[in-house]
Scaffold this motif. Structure first.
Motif, PDB file in Angstrom:
ATOM      1  N   CYS A 112       9.317   9.452  -0.057  1.00  0.00           N
ATOM      2  CA  CYS A 112      10.092  10.331  -1.024  1.00  0.00           C
ATOM      3  C   CYS A 112      11.449  10.295  -0.688  1.00  0.00           C
ATOM      4  CB  CYS A 112       9.733  11.862  -0.754  1.00  0.00           C
ATOM      5  SG  CYS A 112       8.075  11.961  -1.412  1.00  0.00           S
ATOM      6  N   LYS A 113      12.296   9.775  -1.627  1.00  0.00           N
ATOM      7  CA  LYS A 113      13.890   9.730  -1.581  1.00  0.00           C
ATOM      8  C   LYS A 113      14.400  10.829  -2.180  1.00  0.00           C
ATOM      9  CE  LYS A 113      17.605   6.613  -2.584  1.00  0.00           C
ATOM     10  NZ  LYS A 113      18.182   5.022  -2.958  1.00  0.00           N
ATOM     11  N   ARG A 120      18.326  10.411   1.736  1.00  0.00           N
ATOM     12  CA  ARG A 120      17.295  10.560   2.628  1.00  0.00           C
ATOM     13  C   ARG A 120      15.865  10.465   2.312  1.00  0.00           C
ATOM     14  NH1 ARG A 120      16.934  15.330   7.301  1.00  0.00           N
ATOM     15  NH2 ARG A 120      15.024  14.553   8.455  1.00  0.00           N
ATOM     16  N   MET A 121      15.081   9.753   3.146  1.00  0.00           N
ATOM     17  CA  MET A 121      13.953   9.414   2.897  1.00  0.00           C
ATOM     18  C   MET A 121      12.880  10.131   3.781  1.00  0.00           C
ATOM     19  SD  MET A 121      12.490   6.815   0.777  1.00  0.00           S
ATOM     20  CE  MET A 121      13.361   5.296   0.982  1.00  0.00           C
ATOM     21  N   TYR A 122      11.947  10.721   3.174  1.00  0.00           N
ATOM     22  CA  TYR A 122      10.726  11.454   3.969  1.00  0.00           C
ATOM     23  C   TYR A 122       9.583  10.806   3.690  1.00  0.00           C
ATOM     24  CZ  TYR A 122      13.929  15.439   4.494  1.00  0.00           C
ATOM     25  OH  TYR A 122      14.811  16.350   4.756  1.00  0.00           O
ATOM     26  N   ARG A 123       8.870  10.665   4.671  1.00  0.00           N
ATOM     27  CA  ARG A 123       7.568   9.805   4.804  1.00  0.00           C
ATOM     28  C   ARG A 123       6.386  11.051   4.653  1.00  0.00           C
ATOM     29  NH1 ARG A 123       5.754   4.932   6.483  1.00  0.00           N
ATOM     30  NH2 ARG A 123       7.804   4.325   7.343  1.00  0.00           N
ATOM     31  N   MET A 124       5.363  10.737   3.871  1.00  0.00           N
ATOM     32  CA  MET A 124       4.292  11.559   3.504  1.00  0.00           C
ATOM     33  C   MET A 124       3.144  10.545   3.935  1.00  0.00           C
ATOM     34  SD  MET A 124       5.029  14.090   0.473  1.00  0.00           S
ATOM     35  CE  MET A 124       4.017  15.458   1.323  1.00  0.00           C
ATOM     36  N   ILE A 184       9.809  22.146  -0.876  1.00  0.00           N
ATOM     37  CA  ILE A 184       9.681  21.792  -2.380  1.00  0.00           C
ATOM     38  C   ILE A 184       8.292  21.279  -2.780  1.00  0.00           C
ATOM     39  CG2 ILE A 184      12.222  21.616  -2.575  1.00  0.00           C
ATOM     40  CD1 ILE A 184      11.585  18.413  -2.566  1.00  0.00           C
ATOM     41  N   GLU A 185       8.227  20.983  -3.784  1.00  0.00           N
ATOM     42  CA  GLU A 185       6.807  20.452  -4.502  1.00  0.00           C
ATOM     43  C   GLU A 185       7.069  18.908  -4.699  1.00  0.00           C
ATOM     44  OE1 GLU A 185       4.721  22.674  -7.623  1.00  0.00           O
ATOM     45  OE2 GLU A 185       3.362  23.551  -6.256  1.00  0.00           O
ATOM     46  N   VAL A 186       6.207  17.934  -4.680  1.00  0.00           N
ATOM     47  CA  VAL A 186       6.465  16.663  -5.067  1.00  0.00           C
ATOM     48  C   VAL A 186       5.117  16.210  -5.315  1.00  0.00           C
ATOM     49  CG1 VAL A 186       8.227  16.206  -3.203  1.00  0.00           C
ATOM     50  CG2 VAL A 186       6.098  15.916  -2.624  1.00  0.00           C
ATOM     51  N   PRO A 187       5.187  15.044  -6.453  1.00  0.00           N
ATOM     52  CA  PRO A 187       3.928  14.713  -6.932  1.00  0.00           C
ATOM     53  C   PRO A 187       3.346  13.565  -6.132  1.00  0.00           C
ATOM     54  CG  PRO A 187       5.750  13.549  -7.937  1.00  0.00           C
ATOM     55  CD  PRO A 187       6.588  14.662  -6.852  1.00  0.00           C
ATOM     56  N   THR A 188       1.974  13.552  -6.142  1.00  0.00           N
ATOM     57  CA  THR A 188       1.265  12.426  -5.560  1.00  0.00           C
ATOM     58  C   THR A 188       0.448  11.885  -6.689  1.00  0.00           C
ATOM     59  OG1 THR A 188      -0.577  13.420  -4.503  1.00  0.00           O
ATOM     60  CG2 THR A 188       1.548  13.389  -3.328  1.00  0.00           C
ATOM     61  N   LEU A 189      -0.296  10.960  -6.446  1.00  0.00           N
ATOM     62  CA  LEU A 189      -1.421  10.380  -7.621  1.00  0.00           C
ATOM     63  C   LEU A 189      -2.626  11.245  -7.338  1.00  0.00           C
ATOM     64  CD1 LEU A 189      -1.168   6.714  -7.206  1.00  0.00           C
ATOM     65  CD2 LEU A 189      -0.314   8.053  -9.157  1.00  0.00           C
ATOM     66  N   ASP A 190      -2.705  12.256  -6.507  1.00  0.00           N
ATOM     67  CA  ASP A 190      -3.819  13.140  -6.283  1.00  0.00           C
ATOM     68  C   ASP A 190      -3.357  14.515  -6.419  1.00  0.00           C
ATOM     69  OD1 ASP A 190      -5.710  11.176  -5.418  1.00  0.00           O
ATOM     70  OD2 ASP A 190      -4.601  10.959  -3.490  1.00  0.00           O
ATOM     71  N   ASP A 228       0.949  -1.218   0.082  1.00  0.00           N
ATOM     72  CA  ASP A 228      -0.089   0.140  -0.023  1.00  0.00           C
ATOM     73  C   ASP A 228       0.960   1.231  -0.056  1.00  0.00           C
ATOM     74  OD1 ASP A 228      -2.254  -1.502   0.087  1.00  0.00           O
ATOM     75  OD2 ASP A 228      -2.439  -1.665   2.246  1.00  0.00           O
ATOM     76  N   ASN A 229       2.039   0.998  -0.037  1.00  0.00           N
ATOM     77  CA  ASN A 229       3.064   2.215   0.122  1.00  0.00           C
ATOM     78  C   ASN A 229       3.576   2.599  -1.213  1.00  0.00           C
ATOM     79  OD1 ASN A 229       2.741   2.766   2.734  1.00  0.00           O
ATOM     80  ND2 ASN A 229       4.799   1.153   3.164  1.00  0.00           N
ATOM     81  N   LEU A 230       3.747   3.885  -1.677  1.00  0.00           N
ATOM     82  CA  LEU A 230       4.296   4.304  -2.970  1.00  0.00           C
ATOM     83  C   LEU A 230       5.677   4.945  -2.691  1.00  0.00           C
ATOM     84  CD1 LEU A 230       1.520   6.019  -4.527  1.00  0.00           C
ATOM     85  CD2 LEU A 230       2.273   3.926  -5.126  1.00  0.00           C
ATOM     86  N   TYR A 231       6.595   4.672  -3.561  1.00  0.00           N
ATOM     87  CA  TYR A 231       7.929   5.166  -3.374  1.00  0.00           C
ATOM     88  C   TYR A 231       8.266   5.975  -4.786  1.00  0.00           C
ATOM     89  CZ  TYR A 231       8.908   2.065   0.223  1.00  0.00           C
ATOM     90  OH  TYR A 231       8.613   1.224   1.672  1.00  0.00           O
ATOM     91  N   CYS A 232       9.163   6.890  -4.330  1.00  0.00           N
ATOM     92  CA  CYS A 232       9.419   7.875  -5.562  1.00  0.00           C
ATOM     93  C   CYS A 232      10.670   8.611  -5.287  1.00  0.00           C
ATOM     94  CB  CYS A 232       8.310   9.069  -5.909  1.00  0.00           C
ATOM     95  SG  CYS A 232       8.251  10.525  -4.922  1.00  0.00           S
TER      96      CYS A 232
END
Length: 378
Positions: A326-327, A304-308, A283-289, A264-268
């Motif tokens: 987000c890496k 570094r990995m950021y969790r949204m 910064i702006e990051v993309p999501t599916l929404d 259920d997780n997405l990585y980018c």
């Protein structure tokens, strides 16, 4: 009837169980059966003797009478024998050897029921967006469909199938050879028990025909590769009006340009500049929404990995929502101007004056490297 001791004929003791008696009979019946002895009358008599002994020991009443009074205690009328009143040989032989010859008791099988249609499988490709948000897809399936002209019966409209004259509707005929009887599928109706005299012109008496059908498939949100949807009754049409099989739609989510899904997780991967990594920022990051803001901490290192949270996929089973991971990748500047090069050199000089303060990883790496070579020289 043979006057030899029945236990002696079958080669078993008087305390033998029913299973042991049946096993002994099976072995001897196979050995002395007329189909194997090729007309040897002596062995044929041996076969009769074995059968008579088994008929006595396999019947509890006859066995009790034989154990107490011998052959005289066995009622002659109940012995049956070949052509007698104790049931035909095909019945008894079918019970024991049915697993070998495929037979059984005469008339037990009956006509074959029309077979249900086969299940079908359709491989559906989905984009990640369709899999995550759900979709409605139209598909075309080549298959066997019920004949609407004869309603699946196979008989011309206004007529109906007749009982088979060969097997009289039983679907099986009994074939005899000497003492041996086996039930076989009726060659006239092929086991169906009925004959279509006037077949339907559209399906030629099959009750179904090759065609294709268009279906609208609703894909629930959250499906993933390997999931499948069952559409009951949308498979291949059954024979002569029998129920249709099911259609299984197998999901295959194609690779995405930006995101990788894991459960259920997405990585980018998100590129950031050298200055953004050092100074921090937003910064702006993309999501599916759509796009969202991500705050970058100062002194962020590449990788570094950021969790949204709750920006991943809503599970089709538990309805919980995964996260977007987000890496960050620190991007090295390219195609620098002369002024930019000069500024970077100046910056590098100031950093090199205090490596432990400004380059903790590089300083630690150099110390480890020095210790490694010192250990090798010892």
């Amino acid at each position: 009837m043979s006057k030899r001791d029945c236990y002696e004929v079958l080669g078993v003791t008087r305390s033998a169980t029913e299973k042991e008696v049946k096993k002994a009979y099976k072995r001897l019946a196979m050995k002395y059966h007329p189909d194997r002895t090729k007309g040897d009358t002596a062995l044929e008599e041996k076969f009769k003797e074995v059968k008579e002994a088994y008929e006595i020991l396999n019947d509890s009443n006859k066995k009790a009478a034989f154990d107490q009074y011998g052959h005289e205690g066995v009622n002659q009328q109940s012995q049956g024998g070949f052509g007698g009143g104790g049931g035909d040989f095909g019945d008894q032989f079918g019970d024991i050897f049915g697993d070998i010859f495929g037979g059984g008791r005469g008339g037990r099988g009956g006509a074959q029921r029309p077979q249900q249609g086969a299940d079908l499988r359709y491989n559906m490709e989905l984009s990640l967006e369709e899999a995550v948000h759900g979709a409605s897809k139209e598909i075309e399936i080549p298959t066997q469909v019920h004949c609407e002209q004869c309603n699946g019966s196979g008989a011309k409209k206004g007529t109906e199938a007749r009982s088979c004259g060969t097997c009289h509707g039983q679907g099986q005929v009994q074939m005899r050879q000497g003492f041996f009887a086996v039930n076989q599928t009726c060659p006239t109706c092929r086991g169906k028990g009925k004959i279509i005299v006037d077949p339907c012109h559209k399906c030629h008496g099959e009750g179904r025909y090759e065609n294709s059908k268009t279906l609208n498939v609703k894909i629930p949100a959250g499906v993933d590769t390997g999931d499948r949807i069952r559409l009951s009754g949308e498979g291949e049409a059954g024979e002569h009006g029998a129920p249709s099989g099911d259609l299984y739609v197998q999901m295959n989510v194609i690779d995405h340009e930006v995101f990788v899904r894991d459960g259920d997780n997405l990585y980018c991967e998100v590129p950031i500049s050298f200055a953004e990594a050092a100074l921090g920022g937003e910064i702006e990051v993309p999501t599916l929404d759509g796009r969202v803001k991500l705050k970058i901490s100062a002194e962020t290192q590449t990788g570094r990995m950021y969790r949204m949270r709750n920006k991943g996929v809503k599970s089709v089973r538990s309805h919980s929502v995964g996260d977007l991971m987000c890496k960050v990748i620190v991007e090295t500047p390219v195609k620098l101007s002369a002024k930019q090069r000069e500024l970077l050199k100046e910056f590098e000089t100031t950093c090199s004056s205090s490596p432990k303060k400004h380059k903790p990883k590089s300083d630690g790496f150099l110390n480890n490297l020095k210790n490694f070579f010192d250990d090798l020289s010892k």
